[in-house]
Design a protein around this motif. Sequence first.
Motif, PDB file in Angstrom:
ATOM      1  N   GLN A  13       0.825  -1.209   0.000  1.00 47.20           N
ATOM      2  CA  GLN A  13       0.000   0.000   0.000  1.00 47.20           C
ATOM      3  C   GLN A  13       0.859   1.259   0.000  1.00 47.20           C
ATOM      4  OE1 GLN A  13      -2.551  -1.376   3.461  1.00 47.20           O
ATOM      5  NE2 GLN A  13      -4.140  -0.409   2.194  1.00 47.20           N
ATOM      6  N   GLU A  14       1.896   1.258   0.818  1.00 43.58           N
ATOM      7  CA  GLU A  14       2.777   2.421   0.873  1.00 43.58           C
ATOM      8  C   GLU A  14       3.506   2.620  -0.454  1.00 43.58           C
ATOM      9  OE1 GLU A  14       2.970   4.729   3.338  1.00 43.58           O
ATOM     10  OE2 GLU A  14       1.194   3.612   3.955  1.00 43.58           O
ATOM     11  N   LEU A  15       3.860   1.535  -1.119  1.00 45.16           N
ATOM     12  CA  LEU A  15       4.527   1.650  -2.417  1.00 45.16           C
ATOM     13  C   LEU A  15       3.585   2.233  -3.468  1.00 45.16           C
ATOM     14  CD1 LEU A  15       6.428  -1.771  -2.484  1.00 45.16           C
ATOM     15  CD2 LEU A  15       7.379   0.487  -1.964  1.00 45.16           C
ATOM     16  N   ILE A  16       2.344   1.773  -3.476  1.00 44.70           N
ATOM     17  CA  ILE A  16       1.372   2.275  -4.451  1.00 44.70           C
ATOM     18  C   ILE A  16       1.120   3.762  -4.241  1.00 44.70           C
ATOM     19  CG2 ILE A  16      -1.055   2.120  -5.182  1.00 44.70           C
ATOM     20  CD1 ILE A  16      -0.854  -0.899  -4.505  1.00 44.70           C
ATOM     21  N   ARG A  17       1.168   4.214  -3.010  1.00 43.92           N
ATOM     22  CA  ARG A  17       0.901   5.614  -2.697  1.00 43.92           C
ATOM     23  C   ARG A  17       2.061   6.537  -3.057  1.00 43.92           C
ATOM     24  NH1 ARG A  17      -1.919   3.534   2.857  1.00 43.92           N
ATOM     25  NH2 ARG A  17      -3.964   3.069   1.916  1.00 43.92           N
ATOM     26  N   ARG A  18       3.156   5.971  -3.537  1.00 46.18           N
ATOM     27  CA  ARG A  18       4.267   6.770  -4.076  1.00 46.18           C
ATOM     28  C   ARG A  18       4.305   6.555  -5.583  1.00 46.18           C
ATOM     29  NH1 ARG A  18       3.806   6.111   1.347  1.00 46.18           N
ATOM     30  NH2 ARG A  18       5.309   7.394   2.507  1.00 46.18           N
ATOM     31  N   PRO A  19       3.729   7.469  -6.355  1.00 43.07           N
ATOM     32  CA  PRO A  19       3.720   7.300  -7.812  1.00 43.07           C
ATOM     33  C   PRO A  19       5.139   7.088  -8.349  1.00 43.07           C
ATOM     34  CG  PRO A  19       2.269   9.098  -7.181  1.00 43.07           C
ATOM     35  CD  PRO A  19       3.013   8.708  -5.940  1.00 43.07           C
ATOM     36  N   SER A  20       5.282   6.089  -9.214  1.00 44.34           N
ATOM     37  CA  SER A  20       6.610   5.766  -9.750  1.00 44.34           C
ATOM     38  C   SER A  20       6.478   5.298 -11.199  1.00 44.34           C
ATOM     39  CB  SER A  20       7.293   4.699  -8.894  1.00 44.34           C
ATOM     40  OG  SER A  20       6.456   3.557  -8.737  1.00 44.34           O
ATOM     41  N   ARG A  21       5.746   6.093 -11.974  1.00 42.32           N
ATOM     42  CA  ARG A  21       5.551   5.755 -13.389  1.00 42.32           C
ATOM     43  C   ARG A  21       6.875   5.832 -14.136  1.00 42.32           C
ATOM     44  NH1 ARG A  21       1.039  10.220 -14.029  1.00 42.32           N
ATOM     45  NH2 ARG A  21       2.502  11.113 -12.499  1.00 42.32           N
TER      46      ARG A  21
END
Length: 385
Positions: A13-21
């Motif tokens: 969840q924490e990873l998804i909440r940091r946009p990394s396109r």
Amino acid sequence: MRTADAEVVDLAQELIRRPSRGGIDDYAPVLRVLEDWLDAHDLPFRRLHDAGRPVALLVEVAGGRPGPWWALDACVDTAPYGDESSWSFPPDCGDVVDGWLRGRGAADSKLAAALFCRIAAEVRERADGLRGGLTVLLDADEHTGGFGGARAYLADPAAVRPAGVLIGYPGPEEVVVGGRGLWRATITVHADSGHSGARRTTPGAVSRAARLVRLLEEAELPGVQGEFPLPPRLTVTFCHGGEGFSVVPGACELGIDVRTTPGFGAAAAEALVRRAVAELDASVPGPRPTAITPVAAWPSYRLAADEQPAAALLDAAEREGLPVRPKTAGPSNIGNLLAGEGIPATAGFGVRYEGLHGVDERACLADLPVVHAVYRRAVLDLLST
């Protein structure tokens, strides 16, 4: 006490909440989330760089006895969001609704990255009794197509070369044990430029390019050969030429993507394209020869069912009661890059998913416990033999 899988979901969840396109966002925030988690679990890691930019984290857990090292690989960069107005939830929400983890990267592959971090912690707890070691590669340059994390890992003189790699793409019914390779090139077709209303006796670059497209698409490719289950395929993927209605362009560029097989590799693909180009230049001459610029070439690959690390993953799935089958994929993947280095790889086993690279990406958390168990069992089996 929180369970290991709950901890995996929290991290995802924490990873998804940091946009990394890939190629769009700064990767530092998503990498910091991982670094904080790894620090808290006393796991050794280091950043890998390409031309000064961070492209991956590398986690290394050594066993207590000599033996081969194995690697888990998951990407923490993602595809773009596309049309955000088409999503029914924010792409970076990271929420869990009705048992589904939602957001860009939930399926590809932030949940797998979180899971592999947890497996590294579990391996470290019993490392003294294990052989070789485990590497976890958290790649932040996968969706650009550059695979910078994997390349930096393979080029790092301090990293132990793995005996095999398990790549955490999603999907619980198949273990991808092979894939078609590719040969890609750009082709520049030339012609005399001029005014569209002037008297002309020769076709323009776009017209010549259109003839070449027909020649390429009519070229005969072999069918399925030997034990490799897929035939080669040629696709013209782009055509760029012209600047306006009144100008006949002097050049037109085509993109060519040939998916290759063991019986029809990069050399055969290039030869086919060169024959078509030679036919164009002979039948419809231009002011100078059509130019072919090769861009990339990866070999096809296919592991036998008893070849590691595929055998360990398939056996672990069977022992956990999952009816998983080996699959050779049509699209290419990091496994092709690794095959070119002589490193065997699987490239797909994980939870059910929806919306990968599309709208409303989400991952089914009901599958997480058994997927976790399969990977843990496979990794421990590899490190125990």
